[in-house]
Design an enzyme around this catalytic site. Structure first.
Site, PDB file in Angstrom:
ATOM      1  CG  HIS A 191     106.056  21.682 120.377  1.00 22.90           C
ATOM      2  ND1 HIS A 191     107.292  21.769 119.775  1.00 22.90           N
ATOM      3  CD2 HIS A 191     105.803  20.350 120.503  1.00 22.90           C
ATOM      4  CE1 HIS A 191     107.766  20.554 119.544  1.00 22.90           C
ATOM      5  NE2 HIS A 191     106.877  19.666 119.975  1.00 22.90           N
ATOM      6  CB  CYS A 225      93.912  39.099 108.366  1.00 25.23           C
ATOM      7  SG  CYS A 225      95.555  39.023 109.088  1.00 25.23           S
ATOM      8  N   GLY A 226      94.958  38.846 105.609  1.00 29.68           N
ATOM      9  CA  GLY A 226      95.822  38.682 104.439  1.00 29.68           C
ATOM     10  C   GLY A 226      97.102  37.927 104.738  1.00 29.68           C
ATOM     11  CB  THR A 227     100.235  38.808 106.357  1.00 28.04           C
ATOM     12  OG1 THR A 227      99.834  39.545 107.517  1.00 28.04           O
ATOM     13  CG2 THR A 227     100.487  39.729 105.183  1.00 28.04           C
ATOM     14  N   GLY A 236      98.267  40.623 111.322  1.00 27.89           N
ATOM     15  CA  GLY A 236      97.435  41.573 112.051  1.00 27.89           C
ATOM     16  C   GLY A 236      96.524  40.858 113.034  1.00 27.89           C
ATOM     17  CG  MET A 237      93.137  38.229 111.896  1.00 26.85           C
ATOM     18  SD  MET A 237      91.757  38.504 113.054  1.00 26.85           S
ATOM     19  CE  MET A 237      90.399  38.595 111.922  1.00 26.85           C
ATOM     20  NE  ARG A 280     110.689  19.349 125.056  1.00 32.18           N
ATOM     21  CZ  ARG A 280     110.109  18.366 124.366  1.00 32.18           C
ATOM     22  NH1 ARG A 280     109.448  17.409 125.020  1.00 32.18           N
ATOM     23  NH2 ARG A 280     110.172  18.328 123.052  1.00 32.18           N
ATOM     24  CG  HIS A 281     106.020  21.315 124.696  1.00 30.22           C
ATOM     25  ND1 HIS A 281     107.037  21.920 124.003  1.00 30.22           N
ATOM     26  CD2 HIS A 281     106.071  19.991 124.382  1.00 30.22           C
ATOM     27  CE1 HIS A 281     107.675  21.010 123.272  1.00 30.22           C
ATOM     28  NE2 HIS A 281     107.108  19.832 123.490  1.00 30.22           N
TER      29      HIS A 281
HETATM   30  C1  RB5 Z   1      94.274  43.940 104.498  1.00 23.07           C
HETATM   31  O1  RB5 Z   1      94.598  44.515 103.306  1.00 23.07           O
HETATM   32  C2  RB5 Z   1      95.519  43.395 105.187  1.00 23.07           C
HETATM   33  O2  RB5 Z   1      96.336  44.426 105.606  1.00 23.07           O
HETATM   34  C3  RB5 Z   1      95.139  42.525 106.360  1.00 23.07           C
HETATM   35  O3  RB5 Z   1      94.311  41.500 105.905  1.00 23.07           O
HETATM   36  C4  RB5 Z   1      96.249  41.815 107.091  1.00 23.07           C
HETATM   37  O4  RB5 Z   1      97.128  41.180 106.222  1.00 23.07           O
HETATM   38  C5  RB5 Z   1      96.926  42.581 108.129  1.00 23.07           C
HETATM   39  O5  RB5 Z   1      97.773  42.071 108.855  1.00 23.07           O
END
Ligand code: RB5
Length: 144
Positions: free
Chosen positions: A98, A65-67, A70-71, A132-133
């Site tokens: 790990h 996902c963008g960052t 969220g996923m 240990r992991h």
């Molecule tokens: C979508 O705009 C963005 O919010 C999503 O991809 C993600 O980064 C959320 O965590």
């Protein structure tokens, strides 16, 4: 070895590019969507991938996902999922070595196509070190 892949709209373009690279590495691929750049909700795709890893329809997962956050948050709500966020190759290797991550999550808006391909390759070709992991992983589930 079967790999599941899922993204929201922010990860769609990179997902499509990674699919060919993953197939070239010799893995079978199951695509859980999304299938366009139309705006969608990342949990819908995270949960579909998580269920498939959980019931062993696929061995490992790739999520975008963008960052990546969220996923990762949605995936890690599933008891048997260990989703690790990987933004560079060494981190991708470490989430396997790990943390025995069964899903690798990429921040699609913050990695290049080449970086993403190298991250996925490192993740898929690295093995868990155990020892240990494993003891540490055993302490992750919360029962209270
Ligand atoms: C979508 O705009 C963005 O919010 C999503 O991809 C993600 O980064 C959320 O965590």
């Amino acid at each position: 070895m079967k790999v599941g892949i899922a993204s929201d709209h922010a990860g769609f373009e990179l997902k499509e590019k990674l699919k060919a690279a993953i197939a070239e590495l010799g893995y079978m691929l199951v695509d859980f969507g999304t299938n366009s750049e139309a705006s969608v909700d990342y949990p819908d795709y995270a949960h579909a991938l998580a269920k498939s890893v959980d019931n062993q329809d696929v061995n490992l997962g790739i999520a975008l996902c963008g960052t990546g956050n969220g996923m990762a948050m949605a995936l890690n709500k599933h008891q048997h999922i260990r989703a690790g966020l990987a933004w560079e190759v060494e981190v991708a290797s470490l989430i396997r070595r790990h943390n025995n991550a069964n899903v690798c999550v990429l921040p699609a808006r913050f990695v290049s196509e080449e970086e993403a391909k190298n991250i996925v390759k490192a993740y898929l070709t690295t093995n868990f070190e155990g020892g240990r992991h494993q003891s540490r992983i055993d302490k992750i589930p919360v029962s209270c």
